[in-house]
Motif scaffolding. Structure first.
Motif, PDB file in Angstrom:
ATOM      1  N   LEU A 309       0.858  -1.191   0.000  1.00 21.67           N
ATOM      2  CA  LEU A 309       0.000   0.000   0.000  1.00 21.67           C
ATOM      3  C   LEU A 309       0.892   1.237   0.000  1.00 21.67           C
ATOM      4  CD1 LEU A 309      -2.719  -1.147   2.577  1.00 21.67           C
ATOM      5  CD2 LEU A 309      -2.568  -1.584   0.121  1.00 21.67           C
ATOM      6  N   THR A 310       1.310   1.632  -1.207  1.00 24.87           N
ATOM      7  CA  THR A 310       2.187   2.782  -1.370  1.00 24.87           C
ATOM      8  C   THR A 310       1.650   3.660  -2.493  1.00 24.87           C
ATOM      9  OG1 THR A 310       3.606   1.722  -3.021  1.00 24.87           O
ATOM     10  CG2 THR A 310       4.178   1.381  -0.707  1.00 24.87           C
ATOM     11  N   GLU A 311       2.191   4.867  -2.553  1.00 20.50           N
ATOM     12  CA  GLU A 311       1.777   5.803  -3.597  1.00 20.50           C
ATOM     13  C   GLU A 311       2.079   5.237  -4.978  1.00 20.50           C
ATOM     14  OE1 GLU A 311       2.676  10.432  -5.014  1.00 20.50           O
ATOM     15  OE2 GLU A 311       3.485   9.655  -3.140  1.00 20.50           O
ATOM     16  N   GLN A 312       3.232   4.555  -5.097  1.00 22.85           N
ATOM     17  CA  GLN A 312       3.599   3.988  -6.400  1.00 22.85           C
ATOM     18  C   GLN A 312       2.514   3.061  -6.943  1.00 22.85           C
ATOM     19  OE1 GLN A 312       6.785   1.065  -6.380  1.00 22.85           O
ATOM     20  NE2 GLN A 312       5.990   0.270  -8.310  1.00 22.85           N
ATOM     21  N   LYS A 313       1.884   2.300  -6.070  1.00 25.65           N
ATOM     22  CA  LYS A 313       0.957   1.265  -6.506  1.00 25.65           C
ATOM     23  C   LYS A 313      -0.426   1.804  -6.882  1.00 25.65           C
ATOM     24  CE  LYS A 313       3.847  -2.138  -6.031  1.00 25.65           C
ATOM     25  NZ  LYS A 313       4.319  -2.917  -7.199  1.00 25.65           N
ATOM     26  N   GLY A 314      -0.637   3.123  -6.751  1.00 25.95           N
ATOM     27  CA  GLY A 314      -1.900   3.708  -7.196  1.00 25.95           C
ATOM     28  C   GLY A 314      -3.097   3.311  -6.360  1.00 25.95           C
ATOM     29  N   LEU A 315      -2.882   2.995  -5.094  1.00 23.57           N
ATOM     30  CA  LEU A 315      -3.996   2.518  -4.267  1.00 23.57           C
ATOM     31  C   LEU A 315      -4.997   3.613  -3.938  1.00 23.57           C
ATOM     32  CD1 LEU A 315      -4.360  -0.429  -3.443  1.00 23.57           C
ATOM     33  CD2 LEU A 315      -2.024   0.088  -4.062  1.00 23.57           C
ATOM     34  N   HIS A 316      -4.583   4.900  -4.068  1.00 27.48           N
ATOM     35  CA  HIS A 316      -5.576   5.962  -3.867  1.00 27.48           C
ATOM     36  C   HIS A 316      -6.614   5.930  -4.992  1.00 27.48           C
ATOM     37  CE1 HIS A 316      -2.652   7.753  -6.605  1.00 27.48           C
ATOM     38  NE2 HIS A 316      -3.575   8.633  -6.962  1.00 27.48           N
ATOM     39  N   THR A 378      -8.116  -8.322 -11.455  1.00 29.44           N
ATOM     40  CA  THR A 378      -6.996  -7.958 -10.587  1.00 29.44           C
ATOM     41  C   THR A 378      -6.615  -6.509 -10.870  1.00 29.44           C
ATOM     42  OG1 THR A 378      -6.137 -10.222 -10.525  1.00 29.44           O
ATOM     43  CG2 THR A 378      -4.596  -8.461  -9.988  1.00 29.44           C
ATOM     44  N   LEU A 379      -6.703  -5.661  -9.847  1.00 31.54           N
ATOM     45  CA  LEU A 379      -6.423  -4.233 -10.005  1.00 31.54           C
ATOM     46  C   LEU A 379      -4.941  -3.948  -9.768  1.00 31.54           C
ATOM     47  CD1 LEU A 379      -9.497  -2.739  -8.061  1.00 31.54           C
ATOM     48  CD2 LEU A 379      -9.233  -3.005 -10.535  1.00 31.54           C
ATOM     49  N   VAL A 380      -4.276  -3.378 -10.778  1.00 29.61           N
ATOM     50  CA  VAL A 380      -2.862  -2.991 -10.667  1.00 29.61           C
ATOM     51  C   VAL A 380      -2.693  -1.605 -11.305  1.00 29.61           C
ATOM     52  CG1 VAL A 380      -0.487  -3.785 -10.896  1.00 29.61           C
ATOM     53  CG2 VAL A 380      -2.342  -5.447 -11.067  1.00 29.61           C
ATOM     54  N   PRO A 381      -3.191  -0.546 -10.647  1.00 32.27           N
ATOM     55  CA  PRO A 381      -3.163   0.797 -11.254  1.00 32.27           C
ATOM     56  C   PRO A 381      -1.908   1.588 -10.909  1.00 32.27           C
ATOM     57  CG  PRO A 381      -4.457   0.849  -9.256  1.00 32.27           C
ATOM     58  CD  PRO A 381      -3.930  -0.561  -9.373  1.00 32.27           C
ATOM     59  N   SER A 382      -0.739   0.962 -10.986  1.00 31.75           N
ATOM     60  CA  SER A 382       0.502   1.563 -10.499  1.00 31.75           C
ATOM     61  C   SER A 382       0.874   2.832 -11.267  1.00 31.75           C
ATOM     62  CB  SER A 382       1.650   0.561 -10.616  1.00 31.75           C
ATOM     63  OG  SER A 382       1.362  -0.642  -9.930  1.00 31.75           O
ATOM     64  N   LEU A 383       1.419   3.799 -10.540  1.00 30.64           N
ATOM     65  CA  LEU A 383       1.971   4.993 -11.177  1.00 30.64           C
ATOM     66  C   LEU A 383       3.107   4.593 -12.116  1.00 30.64           C
ATOM     67  CD1 LEU A 383       2.367   8.059 -11.500  1.00 30.64           C
ATOM     68  CD2 LEU A 383       3.779   7.996  -9.424  1.00 30.64           C
ATOM     69  N   VAL A 403      -4.981  -2.395 -15.525  1.00 31.99           N
ATOM     70  CA  VAL A 403      -3.665  -1.826 -15.248  1.00 31.99           C
ATOM     71  C   VAL A 403      -3.499  -0.448 -15.866  1.00 31.99           C
ATOM     72  CG1 VAL A 403      -2.700  -4.171 -15.258  1.00 31.99           C
ATOM     73  CG2 VAL A 403      -2.527  -2.767 -17.328  1.00 31.99           C
ATOM     74  N   HIS A 404      -2.591   0.319 -15.263  1.00 32.36           N
ATOM     75  CA  HIS A 404      -2.093   1.547 -15.874  1.00 32.36           C
ATOM     76  C   HIS A 404      -1.028   1.136 -16.898  1.00 32.36           C
ATOM     77  CE1 HIS A 404       0.282   5.562 -15.308  1.00 32.36           C
ATOM     78  NE2 HIS A 404      -0.562   5.650 -16.322  1.00 32.36           N
ATOM     79  N   ARG A 405      -1.126   1.643 -18.120  1.00 27.09           N
ATOM     80  CA  ARG A 405      -0.282   1.143 -19.204  1.00 27.09           C
ATOM     81  C   ARG A 405       1.134   1.742 -19.102  1.00 27.09           C
ATOM     82  NH1 ARG A 405      -3.181  -0.162 -24.404  1.00 27.09           N
ATOM     83  NH2 ARG A 405      -4.357   1.710 -23.869  1.00 27.09           N
ATOM     84  N   VAL A 406       1.945   1.173 -18.186  1.00 26.08           N
ATOM     85  CA  VAL A 406       3.336   1.588 -18.002  1.00 26.08           C
ATOM     86  C   VAL A 406       4.176   0.338 -17.750  1.00 26.08           C
ATOM     87  CG1 VAL A 406       2.876   3.902 -17.091  1.00 26.08           C
ATOM     88  CG2 VAL A 406       2.916   1.949 -15.527  1.00 26.08           C
ATOM     89  N   GLY A 407       5.488   0.462 -17.990  1.00 30.02           N
ATOM     90  CA  GLY A 407       6.441  -0.583 -17.633  1.00 30.02           C
ATOM     91  C   GLY A 407       6.017  -1.965 -18.068  1.00 30.02           C
ATOM     92  N   PHE A 434      -2.939   8.661 -15.532  1.00 32.70           N
ATOM     93  CA  PHE A 434      -2.962   8.244 -14.132  1.00 32.70           C
ATOM     94  C   PHE A 434      -3.845   9.187 -13.326  1.00 32.70           C
ATOM     95  CE2 PHE A 434      -1.010   7.882  -9.836  1.00 32.70           C
ATOM     96  CZ  PHE A 434      -1.184   6.522  -9.653  1.00 32.70           C
ATOM     97  N   ASP A 435      -5.156   9.037 -13.511  1.00 32.23           N
ATOM     98  CA  ASP A 435      -6.092   9.841 -12.729  1.00 32.23           C
ATOM     99  C   ASP A 435      -7.382   9.066 -12.534  1.00 32.23           C
ATOM    100  OD1 ASP A 435      -7.631  10.105 -15.105  1.00 32.23           O
ATOM    101  OD2 ASP A 435      -6.812  12.092 -15.541  1.00 32.23           O
ATOM    102  N   ALA A 436      -8.257   9.604 -11.681  1.00 37.71           N
ATOM    103  CA  ALA A 436      -9.481   8.906 -11.304  1.00 37.71           C
ATOM    104  C   ALA A 436     -10.416   8.718 -12.496  1.00 37.71           C
ATOM    105  CB  ALA A 436     -10.191   9.669 -10.190  1.00 37.71           C
ATOM    106  N   ASP A 437     -10.466   9.689 -13.405  1.00 35.97           N
ATOM    107  CA  ASP A 437     -11.384   9.589 -14.539  1.00 35.97           C
ATOM    108  C   ASP A 437     -11.013   8.425 -15.460  1.00 35.97           C
ATOM    109  OD1 ASP A 437     -12.854  11.726 -13.646  1.00 35.97           O
ATOM    110  OD2 ASP A 437     -11.850  13.198 -14.924  1.00 35.97           O
ATOM    111  N   ASP A 438      -9.734   8.326 -15.814  1.00 37.73           N
ATOM    112  CA  ASP A 438      -9.331   7.258 -16.735  1.00 37.73           C
ATOM    113  C   ASP A 438      -9.416   5.895 -16.052  1.00 37.73           C
ATOM    114  OD1 ASP A 438      -8.793   6.992 -19.402  1.00 37.73           O
ATOM    115  OD2 ASP A 438      -6.623   6.974 -19.185  1.00 37.73           O
ATOM    116  N   PHE A 439      -9.074   5.849 -14.774  1.00 31.12           N
ATOM    117  CA  PHE A 439      -9.243   4.609 -14.017  1.00 31.12           C
ATOM    118  C   PHE A 439     -10.719   4.217 -13.974  1.00 31.12           C
ATOM    119  CE2 PHE A 439      -9.963   2.604  -9.764  1.00 31.12           C
ATOM    120  CZ  PHE A 439      -9.286   1.416  -9.993  1.00 31.12           C
ATOM    121  N   GLY A 440     -11.589   5.197 -13.745  1.00 33.97           N
ATOM    122  CA  GLY A 440     -13.029   4.916 -13.701  1.00 33.97           C
ATOM    123  C   GLY A 440     -13.562   4.393 -15.017  1.00 33.97           C
TER     124      GLY A 440
END
Length: 486
Positions: A309-316, A378-383, A403-407, A434-440
């Motif tokens: 549970l870190t900022e990197q992992k996009g848990l917010h 499986t949610l992986v929305p990492s920064l 997922v967030h399309r990175v790495g 990497f924001d709430a709208d695109d994740f939503g």
């Protein structure tokens, strides 16, 4: 080829994250490829207990004068050859409470620079003949904990032994092993190892720079991440050095250890299953809902998170998306620990909706397997994400990654667009901003596909059939080892 792998942790003996999974799986894949591979580990209690038949092979003096011992034993694995393992017997450094890096109050140990410098120092001494019965041709160091290995190889005396190649793998550039500049005096390295072209980083001592600056070859754990870390946005202040060394930098995508992560044979699942025979997956969901106190319902889409549970992992983003998941009739089950504020906020959501949200703080290997076995998404929305193993476990277990399309996430998940579904390539859901709208929006696409069972089943079958074997990765590493030797 004689290969020494150097890391701070190794599954199944000691695990705090994905590094342990890689450090445990790659040597076994190299053994399967008939290579002569051994590992070197710090003597943490779990490692001491897990290495059988240990015998002392040498003593050595640490650069700061402490006398320690080097032991050699074997790690037994069912159905596979034993893995020969060196471990550093230094109880004053390694026999402590807390995790390998922090005390019980989550504060880094004040002598971490010594604890992990010793790992690289011992690796270089092994390369230069410390064990007269075995000398590696290539030393492969993993992440900042072992990153001084190439520096010690570069500056250490060879005592007439052949040159040994060095490979350094960056698992996460954000964790660099930074220490006070005066700690450099403990390392036993010459003054020429300091400075802008050495271990100095904005006035601090950087272990990571030891690996990046002195290794013969550098790898990262995905091709996309290898490109990203050469940019100011993802380079964590080291992008200039990485661009200068781009000619020896490559990305090799991690594999999945089929002996550990296979829903057809996984003993940690209450019911086994495989692509095309998914009745066991339905029963896994029913069992998990009962275990976690969630409302029963085989048709309820279950979103799972297994993460630090870190900022990197996009848990917010996950926290902000809970209302959307519940409003559309979904459930969320999370396993992880880390940031105290995130832990508190997630616990509050679980308390407010206990039949729809489950939060388990900490880490449990059995529960992690059960979450992937039961989950639909499986949610992986990492920064940012160097490789990510979570989404690969999700693919293997038919829990489609979002997922967030990175790495490595970009390298392993294909968005379920109409054209990629038509081409038989889609394996999950991706968002780019990497924001709430695109994740939503990605969440809404997941719900929309879930309501079309035939299309969902088709995408899930493709996901579960995606190749992710360590054999292919091991072959790529052997090429890199040969380049390091040359």
């Amino acid at each position: 080829m004689r290969i020494l792998q150097v890391s701070a942790e190794l599954f199944p003996l000691l695990k705090t994250g994905g590094l342990a999974d890689v450090a445990g799986a790659l040597p076994r894949a190299l053994l399967a490829a008939e290579q002569d591979v051994r590992v070197l580990l710090p003597g943490f209690p779990a490692i001491r207990a897990g290495v059988a038949d240990s015998v002392q092979v040498a003593e050595l003096d640490a650069p700061w004068g402490e006398r320690v011992r080097l032991r050699l034993g074997r790690i037994r694995t069912d159905g596979a050859p034993d893995l020969r393992a060196y471990w550093i017997d230094a109880p004053l450094l390694y026999d402590r409470p807390g995790n390998p890096y922090e005390d019980a109050q989550r504060q880094p140990y004040g002598d971490n620079h010594r604890r992990f410098a010793l790992l690289g120092f011992a690796a270089a001494r092994l390369a230069h003949g410390l064990d007269p019965a075995w000398q590696p041709q290539v030393v492969h160091a993993h992440d900042w904990h072992a990153a001084l290995t190439p520096a010690y190889l570069a500056f250490g005396p060879r005592h007439g032994h052949p040159r040994v190649g060095s490979v350094f793998t960056v698992h996460n550039l954000a964790y660099q092993g930074l220490f006070a500049p005066w700690d450099f005096a403990d390392l036993g390295l010459p003054a020429t190892a300091w400075g802008m072209d050495g271990l100095e980083y904005h006035g601090q001592l950087s272990f990571m720079k030891g690996g990046l600056g002195f290794a013969d070859r550098i790898t990262t754990v995905s091709p996309t991440y290898a490109r990203e870390i050469q940019t100011p946005e993802q380079g964590c202040g080291l992008d200039g050095l990485l661009r200068r060394r781009a000619g020896v930098l490559s990305g090799i995508l991690n594999g999945v250890d089929d002996q550990v992560w296979n829903p057809a044979t996984d003993a940690l699942l209450p019911h086994r299953f495989e692509a095309g025979q998914l009745a066991g997956k339905v029963r896994c969901k029913t069992a998990l809902q009962a275990q976690l106190g969630l409302a029963p319902g085989a048709e309820t889409p279950l979103f799972v998170v297994v993460s630090r549970l870190t900022e990197q992992k996009g848990l917010h983003l996950v926290l902000g998306g809970v209302d959307a998941i519940l409003a559309r009739g979904g459930q969320l089950a999370l396993l992880g620990s880390g940031d105290a504020g995130l832990e508190r906020a997630l616990r509050e959501r679980a308390t407010a909706a206990p039949r729809s949200v489950s939060v388990t703080l900490g880490f449990s290997e059995p529960l992690a397997h059960r979450l992937f076995g039961a989950g639909d998404v499986t949610l992986v929305p990492s920064l940012f994400e160097p490789c990510g193993l979570t989404q690969m476990y999700g693919l293997k277990y038919g829990s489609l990654p979002l997922v967030h399309r990175v790495g490595g996430l970009a390298d392993t998940v294909v968005d379920a667009t109409l054209e990629d579904m038509a081409d038989g390539r889609a394996t999950g859901f991706c968002f780019d901003t990497f924001d709430a709208d695109d994740f939503g929006r990605a969440l809404r696409r997941a719900f929309a596909l879930y309501r079309r069972p035939a299309d969902w089943d088709a995408v899930r079958a493709i996901a579960m059939g995606r190749p992710a074997d360590w054999g292919s990765a091991a072959a790529r590493y052997l090429d890199v080892y040969a380049q390091a030797l040359a």
